[in-house]
Design a protein around this motif. Sequence first.
Motif, PDB file in Angstrom:
ATOM      1  N   TRP A  91       1.188  -1.179   0.277  1.00 22.60           N
ATOM      2  CA  TRP A  91       0.048  -0.169  -0.019  1.00 22.60           C
ATOM      3  C   TRP A  91       0.786   1.476  -0.126  1.00 22.60           C
ATOM      4  O   TRP A  91       0.499   2.689  -0.227  1.00 22.60           O
ATOM      5  N   LYS A  92       2.346   1.091   0.065  1.00 19.27           N
ATOM      6  CA  LYS A  92       2.859   2.517   0.344  1.00 19.27           C
ATOM      7  C   LYS A  92       4.130   2.713  -1.278  1.00 19.27           C
ATOM      8  O   LYS A  92       4.385   3.441  -1.070  1.00 19.27           O
ATOM      9  N   ASP A  93       3.399   1.949  -2.159  1.00 18.67           N
ATOM     10  CA  ASP A  93       4.244   1.546  -3.345  1.00 18.67           C
ATOM     11  C   ASP A  93       3.575   2.559  -3.688  1.00 18.67           C
ATOM     12  O   ASP A  93       2.734   3.328  -3.945  1.00 18.67           O
ATOM     13  N   LEU A  94       4.480   3.680  -4.678  1.00 18.54           N
ATOM     14  CA  LEU A  94       4.538   5.056  -5.239  1.00 18.54           C
ATOM     15  C   LEU A  94       4.833   4.825  -7.382  1.00 18.54           C
ATOM     16  O   LEU A  94       4.607   5.727  -7.426  1.00 18.54           O
ATOM     17  N   ARG A  95       4.748   3.408  -7.900  1.00 19.76           N
ATOM     18  CA  ARG A  95       4.697   2.919  -8.886  1.00 19.76           C
ATOM     19  C   ARG A  95       3.998   3.731  -9.874  1.00 19.76           C
ATOM     20  O   ARG A  95       4.266   3.728 -11.111  1.00 19.76           O
ATOM     21  N   ALA A  96       2.736   3.290  -9.264  1.00 12.76           N
ATOM     22  CA  ALA A  96       1.355   3.633 -10.436  1.00 12.76           C
ATOM     23  C   ALA A  96       0.419   5.222 -10.249  1.00 12.76           C
ATOM     24  O   ALA A  96       0.189   5.771 -10.865  1.00 12.76           O
ATOM     25  N   ASP A  97       2.218   6.442  -9.724  1.00 12.75           N
ATOM     26  CA  ASP A  97       1.073   7.413  -9.237  1.00 12.75           C
ATOM     27  C   ASP A  97       1.088   8.257 -11.121  1.00 12.75           C
ATOM     28  O   ASP A  97       0.603   8.793 -10.447  1.00 12.75           O
ATOM     29  N   SER A  98       2.043   8.281 -11.998  1.00 11.90           N
ATOM     30  CA  SER A  98       1.646   8.601 -12.792  1.00 11.90           C
ATOM     31  C   SER A  98       0.209   8.356 -13.270  1.00 11.90           C
ATOM     32  O   SER A  98      -0.161   9.390 -13.974  1.00 11.90           O
ATOM     33  N   LEU A  99      -0.295   7.040 -13.351  1.00 10.50           N
ATOM     34  CA  LEU A  99      -1.225   6.840 -13.818  1.00 10.50           C
ATOM     35  C   LEU A  99      -2.758   7.981 -13.061  1.00 10.50           C
ATOM     36  O   LEU A  99      -3.596   7.567 -13.083  1.00 10.50           O
ATOM     37  N   VAL A 100      -1.530   7.459 -11.759  1.00  9.65           N
ATOM     38  CA  VAL A 100      -3.006   8.629 -11.064  1.00  9.65           C
ATOM     39  C   VAL A 100      -2.915   9.688 -10.980  1.00  9.65           C
ATOM     40  O   VAL A 100      -4.628  10.255 -11.146  1.00  9.65           O
ATOM     41  N   ARG A 101      -2.363  10.543 -11.408  1.00 11.75           N
ATOM     42  CA  ARG A 101      -1.950  12.044 -12.092  1.00 11.75           C
ATOM     43  C   ARG A 101      -3.023  11.490 -13.033  1.00 11.75           C
ATOM     44  O   ARG A 101      -3.825  12.832 -13.959  1.00 11.75           O
ATOM     45  N   GLN A 102      -2.608  10.918 -14.051  1.00 13.77           N
ATOM     46  CA  GLN A 102      -3.064  11.133 -15.578  1.00 13.77           C
ATOM     47  C   GLN A 102      -5.025  11.161 -14.897  1.00 13.77           C
ATOM     48  O   GLN A 102      -5.460  11.334 -15.850  1.00 13.77           O
ATOM     49  N   HIS A 103      -4.780   9.711 -14.040  1.00  9.73           N
ATOM     50  CA  HIS A 103      -6.762   9.477 -14.638  1.00  9.73           C
ATOM     51  C   HIS A 103      -6.843  10.846 -13.646  1.00  9.73           C
ATOM     52  O   HIS A 103      -8.025  10.902 -14.104  1.00  9.73           O
ATOM     53  N   ASN A 104      -6.664  11.611 -12.481  1.00 10.34           N
ATOM     54  CA  ASN A 104      -7.340  12.422 -11.926  1.00 10.34           C
ATOM     55  C   ASN A 104      -6.967  13.883 -12.662  1.00 10.34           C
ATOM     56  O   ASN A 104      -8.416  14.705 -12.611  1.00 10.34           O
ATOM     57  N   SER A 105      -6.474  13.782 -13.556  1.00 12.01           N
ATOM     58  CA  SER A 105      -6.605  15.502 -14.367  1.00 12.01           C
ATOM     59  C   SER A 105      -7.737  14.544 -16.214  1.00 12.01           C
ATOM     60  O   SER A 105      -7.861  15.799 -17.395  1.00 12.01           O
ATOM     61  N   SER A 106      -8.098  13.791 -16.295  1.00 12.60           N
ATOM     62  CA  SER A 106      -8.991  13.242 -16.950  1.00 12.60           C
ATOM     63  C   SER A 106     -10.502  13.433 -17.247  1.00 12.60           C
ATOM     64  O   SER A 106     -10.368  13.640 -16.617  1.00 12.60           O
ATOM     65  N   TYR A 107     -10.680  13.527 -18.488  1.00 13.07           N
ATOM     66  CA  TYR A 107     -12.151  13.985 -18.892  1.00 13.07           C
ATOM     67  C   TYR A 107     -13.353  12.941 -18.685  1.00 13.07           C
ATOM     68  O   TYR A 107     -13.924  13.698 -17.872  1.00 13.07           O
ATOM     69  N   MET A 108     -12.455  12.244 -18.443  1.00 14.25           N
ATOM     70  CA  MET A 108     -13.265  10.854 -17.836  1.00 14.25           C
ATOM     71  C   MET A 108     -13.794  11.043 -16.700  1.00 14.25           C
ATOM     72  O   MET A 108     -14.690  11.096 -16.148  1.00 14.25           O
ATOM     73  N   MET A 109     -12.459  11.618 -15.633  1.00 12.18           N
ATOM     74  CA  MET A 109     -13.426  11.393 -14.106  1.00 12.18           C
ATOM     75  C   MET A 109     -13.314  12.486 -13.925  1.00 12.18           C
ATOM     76  O   MET A 109     -14.422  13.178 -12.777  1.00 12.18           O
ATOM     77  N   TRP A 110     -13.237  14.194 -14.209  1.00 12.98           N
ATOM     78  CA  TRP A 110     -14.254  15.327 -14.365  1.00 12.98           C
ATOM     79  C   TRP A 110     -15.505  14.865 -14.651  1.00 12.98           C
ATOM     80  O   TRP A 110     -16.538  15.756 -13.775  1.00 12.98           O
ATOM     81  N   GLY A 111     -15.530  14.039 -15.922  1.00  9.48           N
ATOM     82  CA  GLY A 111     -17.867  13.860 -15.910  1.00  9.48           C
ATOM     83  C   GLY A 111     -18.059  12.869 -14.837  1.00  9.48           C
ATOM     84  O   GLY A 111     -19.125  13.457 -15.100  1.00  9.48           O
ATOM     85  N   LEU A 112     -17.594  11.586 -14.302  1.00 11.93           N
ATOM     86  CA  LEU A 112     -17.415  11.567 -13.702  1.00 11.93           C
ATOM     87  C   LEU A 112     -18.121  11.915 -12.154  1.00 11.93           C
ATOM     88  O   LEU A 112     -19.404  12.038 -11.358  1.00 11.93           O
ATOM     89  N   ARG A 113     -17.030  12.885 -12.204  1.00 13.34           N
ATOM     90  CA  ARG A 113     -16.959  13.932 -10.101  1.00 13.34           C
ATOM     91  C   ARG A 113     -18.274  14.994 -10.524  1.00 13.34           C
ATOM     92  O   ARG A 113     -19.654  15.337 -10.263  1.00 13.34           O
ATOM     93  N   PHE A 114     -18.512  15.005 -12.086  1.00  6.50           N
ATOM     94  CA  PHE A 114     -19.709  16.437 -12.183  1.00  6.50           C
ATOM     95  C   PHE A 114     -21.196  15.848 -12.627  1.00  6.50           C
ATOM     96  O   PHE A 114     -21.792  16.116 -11.738  1.00  6.50           O
ATOM     97  N   GLY A 115     -21.044  14.513 -12.567  1.00  8.59           N
ATOM     98  CA  GLY A 115     -22.519  13.545 -13.221  1.00  8.59           C
ATOM     99  C   GLY A 115     -22.735  13.252 -11.578  1.00  8.59           C
ATOM    100  O   GLY A 115     -23.824  13.014 -11.508  1.00  8.59           O
ATOM    101  N   ALA A 116     -21.560  12.779 -11.012  1.00  4.03           N
ATOM    102  CA  ALA A 116     -21.750  12.327  -9.366  1.00  4.03           C
ATOM    103  C   ALA A 116     -22.333  13.929  -8.674  1.00  4.03           C
ATOM    104  O   ALA A 116     -23.206  14.018  -8.098  1.00  4.03           O
TER     105      ALA A 116
END
Length: 516
Positions: free
Chosen positions: A106-131
């Motif tokens: 749980w302390k591993d950070l290898r996917a940090d670039s994916l985390v930032r990519q998803h959080n700034s994506s249009y899909m995530m924005w759409g999910l948050r806005f829809g919710a």
Amino acid sequence: MSDKPNQYVATLDIGTSTVRCIIINDRGNHVGSSTKPVTLLYPQPGYVEIEPEHLWETVLDVIKLAIKDANIEARDITCLGISTQRCTFITWNKKTGKHYHNFITWKDLRADSLVRQHNSSYMMWGLRFGAKCLYTVTRQKRFLAASDLKAMNVQIVCRLEWVLQHVPEVRWAAQNGMAVYGMLDSWLLYRLTGGKLHVTDASCASASGLFDPFTLQYVDLLLRMYHIPASMLPHVCDSGGDHFGLTAPHLFGHPVPIRCSIADQSASLFGSCCFSEGDTKVTLGTGTFLNVNTGRQPHASISGLYPLVGWRVADELVYMAEGSSSDTATLINWLQDMGLASSPDETSKIAASVSHTDGVMFIPSFSGIQAPVNDSRAAAGFIGLKPTTRPAHLVRAVLESIAFRIAQVYQLLKQEINYPCSLVRVDGGVSSNDLILQMTADLTGSQIERADSVEMSAVGAAYLAGISAGVWKDKEEVMKLRKVDVSFMPKDKNEKAEEKLNEWTRALDRFLHWYS
């Protein structure tokens, strides 16, 4: 309590730092135990792993040694309870059982670039806005929580997506329905039962980022978003009961019924006897975890308190809200590594040798700062050093920073959840530090209660297993087994404590957004 004499419950607790087995009799006494360290691997910067076969041998060893220490045999054990750290996972072949890689913790950070990519994506924005729109219309709390949806390194989703992208063998096996994923609990149950089970409990599942605690189901939309085949996922079951089967007979010489598998913080809440809505505990282990029982309703937060399943057993479903800080025992270990102290006990003595920090503040953000700040780019460090600063001041500043982080999360808890929180129960290895607990009492204005056993994750798994197996009748009976070691009452006036926290918060602001 059961009329049967000499009933024993074994409890296995796998944390980030240690593997522990305790044997508890039906009077709640610890009659045997064994502990061994978890060996963490750091193959690359940001990678934190555990080698599975070494861990498996450690698990078998501590169980056997605890049984020997209790002077009993496996056939004398009524049942086994299991508590595991959350969000440390592995993938393996469901036919051969062969693992494809080490545990990714749980302390591993290898996917940090994916985390930032998803959080700034249009899909995530759409999910948050829809919710947010759905919450405005329906006022359902699950949509309020989803309006602040974001990927996090501590959750499994992005790290599992990383594995599917970077380990071709896993990707091919997953596409062909051969690869399965599991946290420590799933893998452990698979191994202990001889490959018969691929399950997880609701408390572990709710921390994964793939499972909706409001609907108690995996979220298909998220599985598609993170490109994770549903065939990889374990079946979600209750935290206690007879559905976990028996340990394979050859492991311990006699099959042992498994009657509980639960996430460590949920187990700690149960072991601390936080059975009523509003009951609160703080675990001071590798990280700090503040949890409050929210009853049958999950808590929706947009500030960093996460709604999780506490436990689910038959028709009883209990939720908890959680705020956390990733660095606690890691700070004590760092002081030792730096030569500022030779042992955890010595850190307390050194800190107590001075009455203040000489104005020095420490920011404990080796893994970023979590709720309520939520800045993964924060840096760790000291501020306010002077020519008069001595090592004892530095040690005290580090210990005080743990109490400041507890106070931050506690304030968020009181803002979002309308519970009095006049009593906070504490456990975990760092809870043996009186200086931290007294300062926490001063900063929160609450009574801080430490039980005679600080290993509440292990105790909670034992209690739940024992109730499921009939060793104890119900929660009311195990409440009578709880013994309090000491209570810490607030000493500082509220104004003085608040001034200290405000000064530390001002120091924290200087360390935010440091890393790109």
